[in-house]
Design a protein around this motif. Structure first.
Motif, PDB file in Angstrom:
ATOM      1  N   LEU A  63       0.816  -1.220   0.000  1.00 39.67           N
ATOM      2  CA  LEU A  63       0.000   0.000   0.000  1.00 39.67           C
ATOM      3  C   LEU A  63       0.848   1.267   0.000  1.00 39.67           C
ATOM      4  N   TYR A  64       1.895   1.282   0.824  1.00 41.14           N
ATOM      5  CA  TYR A  64       2.735   2.473   0.955  1.00 41.14           C
ATOM      6  C   TYR A  64       4.042   2.088   1.616  1.00 41.14           C
ATOM      7  N   ALA A  65       4.965   3.031   1.598  1.00 43.55           N
ATOM      8  CA  ALA A  65       6.227   2.894   2.325  1.00 43.55           C
ATOM      9  C   ALA A  65       6.566   4.241   2.937  1.00 43.55           C
ATOM     10  N   TYR A  66       7.353   4.206   4.011  1.00 43.24           N
ATOM     11  CA  TYR A  66       7.822   5.462   4.601  1.00 43.24           C
ATOM     12  C   TYR A  66       9.135   5.218   5.332  1.00 43.24           C
ATOM     13  N   LEU A  67       9.867   6.303   5.520  1.00 46.69           N
ATOM     14  CA  LEU A  67      11.122   6.263   6.257  1.00 46.69           C
ATOM     15  C   LEU A  67      10.852   6.718   7.690  1.00 46.69           C
ATOM     16  N   THR A  68      11.431   6.031   8.663  1.00 48.30           N
ATOM     17  CA  THR A  68      11.217   6.415  10.057  1.00 48.30           C
ATOM     18  C   THR A  68      11.760   7.816  10.343  1.00 48.30           C
ATOM     19  N   LYS A  69      12.731   8.273   9.564  1.00 51.76           N
ATOM     20  CA  LYS A  69      13.253   9.626   9.766  1.00 51.76           C
ATOM     21  C   LYS A  69      12.393  10.681   9.063  1.00 51.76           C
ATOM     22  N   GLN A  70      11.403  10.252   8.260  1.00 49.05           N
ATOM     23  CA  GLN A  70      10.454  11.153   7.600  1.00 49.05           C
ATOM     24  C   GLN A  70       9.038  10.595   7.707  1.00 49.05           C
ATOM     25  N   PRO A  71       8.523  10.393   8.930  1.00 48.49           N
ATOM     26  CA  PRO A  71       7.203   9.767   9.077  1.00 48.49           C
ATOM     27  C   PRO A  71       6.061  10.611   8.517  1.00 48.49           C
ATOM     28  N   GLU A  72       6.306  11.882   8.256  1.00 47.58           N
ATOM     29  CA  GLU A  72       5.265  12.755   7.713  1.00 47.58           C
ATOM     30  C   GLU A  72       5.018  12.518   6.222  1.00 47.58           C
ATOM     31  N   LEU A  73       5.891  11.734   5.563  1.00 45.89           N
ATOM     32  CA  LEU A  73       5.739  11.435   4.136  1.00 45.89           C
ATOM     33  C   LEU A  73       5.478   9.955   3.923  1.00 45.89           C
ATOM     34  N   ARG A  74       4.530   9.661   3.041  1.00 51.77           N
ATOM     35  CA  ARG A  74       4.232   8.285   2.646  1.00 51.77           C
ATOM     36  C   ARG A  74       4.352   8.186   1.137  1.00 51.77           C
ATOM     37  N   ARG A  75       4.964   7.123   0.677  1.00 55.15           N
ATOM     38  CA  ARG A  75       5.056   6.873  -0.754  1.00 55.15           C
ATOM     39  C   ARG A  75       3.964   5.878  -1.114  1.00 55.15           C
ATOM     40  N   ALA A  76       2.910   6.395  -1.727  1.00 51.86           N
ATOM     41  CA  ALA A  76       1.752   5.567  -2.095  1.00 51.86           C
ATOM     42  C   ALA A  76       2.105   4.695  -3.290  1.00 51.86           C
ATOM     43  N   ARG A  77       1.718   3.448  -3.248  1.00 55.92           N
ATOM     44  CA  ARG A  77       1.887   2.546  -4.383  1.00 55.92           C
ATOM     45  C   ARG A  77       0.760   2.838  -5.366  1.00 55.92           C
ATOM     46  N   LEU A  78       1.113   3.317  -6.558  1.00 59.14           N
ATOM     47  CA  LEU A  78       0.106   3.794  -7.504  1.00 59.14           C
ATOM     48  C   LEU A  78      -0.818   2.691  -8.002  1.00 59.14           C
ATOM     49  N   GLY A  79      -0.380   1.454  -7.970  1.00 55.76           N
ATOM     50  CA  GLY A  79      -1.232   0.347  -8.401  1.00 55.76           C
ATOM     51  C   GLY A  79      -2.422   0.106  -7.495  1.00 55.76           C
ATOM     52  N   THR A  80      -2.425   0.700  -6.303  1.00 54.44           N
ATOM     53  CA  THR A  80      -3.548   0.521  -5.377  1.00 54.44           C
ATOM     54  C   THR A  80      -4.624   1.585  -5.551  1.00 54.44           C
ATOM     55  N   LEU A  81      -4.371   2.603  -6.382  1.00 57.15           N
ATOM     56  CA  LEU A  81      -5.334   3.689  -6.545  1.00 57.15           C
ATOM     57  C   LEU A  81      -6.488   3.260  -7.449  1.00 57.15           C
ATOM     58  N   ASP A  82      -7.692   3.741  -7.141  1.00 58.05           N
ATOM     59  CA  ASP A  82      -8.877   3.387  -7.917  1.00 58.05           C
ATOM     60  C   ASP A  82      -8.987   4.176  -9.219  1.00 58.05           C
ATOM     61  N   ALA A  83      -8.522   5.416  -9.239  1.00 56.71           N
ATOM     62  CA  ALA A  83      -8.660   6.272 -10.416  1.00 56.71           C
ATOM     63  C   ALA A  83      -7.781   5.752 -11.543  1.00 56.71           C
ATOM     64  N   PRO A  84      -8.282   5.826 -12.762  1.00 60.14           N
ATOM     65  CA  PRO A  84      -7.437   5.434 -13.895  1.00 60.14           C
ATOM     66  C   PRO A  84      -6.270   6.411 -14.020  1.00 60.14           C
ATOM     67  N   LEU A  85      -5.116   5.871 -14.361  1.00 61.45           N
ATOM     68  CA  LEU A  85      -3.936   6.706 -14.498  1.00 61.45           C
ATOM     69  C   LEU A  85      -3.825   7.235 -15.914  1.00 61.45           C
ATOM     70  N   ASN A  86      -3.272   8.417 -16.041  1.00 59.54           N
ATOM     71  CA  ASN A  86      -3.007   9.008 -17.353  1.00 59.54           C
ATOM     72  C   ASN A  86      -1.786   8.301 -17.915  1.00 59.54           C
ATOM     73  N   VAL A  87      -1.995   7.337 -18.814  1.00 60.25           N
ATOM     74  CA  VAL A  87      -0.932   6.471 -19.301  1.00 60.25           C
ATOM     75  C   VAL A  87       0.152   7.255 -20.042  1.00 60.25           C
ATOM     76  N   GLY A  88      -0.191   8.365 -20.668  1.00 65.06           N
ATOM     77  CA  GLY A  88       0.778   9.129 -21.431  1.00 65.06           C
ATOM     78  C   GLY A  88       1.702   9.981 -20.586  1.00 65.06           C
ATOM     79  N   ALA A  89       1.424  10.129 -19.310  1.00 59.80           N
ATOM     80  CA  ALA A  89       2.251  10.982 -18.457  1.00 59.80           C
ATOM     81  C   ALA A  89       3.493  10.239 -18.007  1.00 59.80           C
ATOM     82  N   ALA A  90       4.582  10.951 -17.932  1.00 65.20           N
ATOM     83  CA  ALA A  90       5.851  10.353 -17.526  1.00 65.20           C
ATOM     84  C   ALA A  90       6.108  10.608 -16.046  1.00 65.20           C
TER      85      ALA A  90
END
Length: 135
Positions: free
Chosen positions: A91-118
Motif C-alpha cells: 500500500l505504501y512505504a515510509y522512512l522512520t526519519k520522515q514519518p510525515e511522508l508516505r510513498r503511495a503505491r500507484l497500483g492501489t489507486l482506484d482512479a485510472p492513471l493518465n498512461v501518457g504521463a511520464a
C-alpha cells in the motif's frame, strides 16, 4: 475528471484499496513527485520490474476501513512498508526519519492513471542490469 499522474500538485481526493478490499483509503491532498523505483527491494516486494510511487503527506491518508489489517515490514533499516495482512498488497512505504511522508503505491489507486504521463524520476536504474531487456 482528475486522476493519477495528471493531478500532480493539485488537491483532490484519491481513493484506493488493497486487492481483497479489506483495506480502503482516501488520500485527501496533493500527489507529489511520481517515481519509478527499480531497486531490488521494490522489484521483489512488488513482484514487478519496478514500483510506481507518489509522495504524499501521511496526514492526508484516511482509512475508510481496514487500517487494523495493515502490517508493516522493515525492508531495510529505517524503511517500513505497509501491506494488507490478508492479500499482501503493498500500500505504501515510509522512512522512520520522515514519518510525515508516505510513498503511495500507484497500483492501489482506484482512479485510472493518465498512461501518457511520464514519472518525475527513475531511481536505482543501475540495479536492473540484466533485467533491462524486460522493460
Amino acid at each position: 475528471g482528475c486522476g493519477g499522474f495528471s493531478c500532480k500538485g493539485r488537491v483532490v481526493m484519491i481513493t484506493g484499496s488493497c486487492h481483497c478490499q479489506k483495506v480502503r483509503f482516501e488520500i485527501r491532498g496533493k500527489l507529489g513527485a511520481i517515481t519509478r523505483c527499480y531497486c531490488e527491494d521494490c522489484r521483489k516486494l512488488n513482484g514487478s520490474a519496478f514500483a510506481a510511487v507518489a509522495v504524499t503527506q501521511t496526514a492526508d491518508w484516511h482509512f475508510a476501513c481496514g487500517e487494523s489489517h495493515i502490517t508493516h515490514y522493515e525492508s531495510s533499516p529505517g524503511k517500513l512498508r505497509g501491506f494488507c495482512s490478508t492479500c499482501h498488497s503493498p500500500l505504501y512505504a515510509y522512512l522512520t526519519k520522515q514519518p510525515e511522508l508516505r510513498r503511495a503505491r500507484l497500483g492501489t489507486l482506484d482512479a485510472p492513471l493518465n498512461v501518457g504521463a511520464a514519472p518525475n524520476a527513475h531511481i536505482f536504474v543501475a540495479e536492473l542490469c540484466g533485467l533491462l531487456y524486460l522493460i
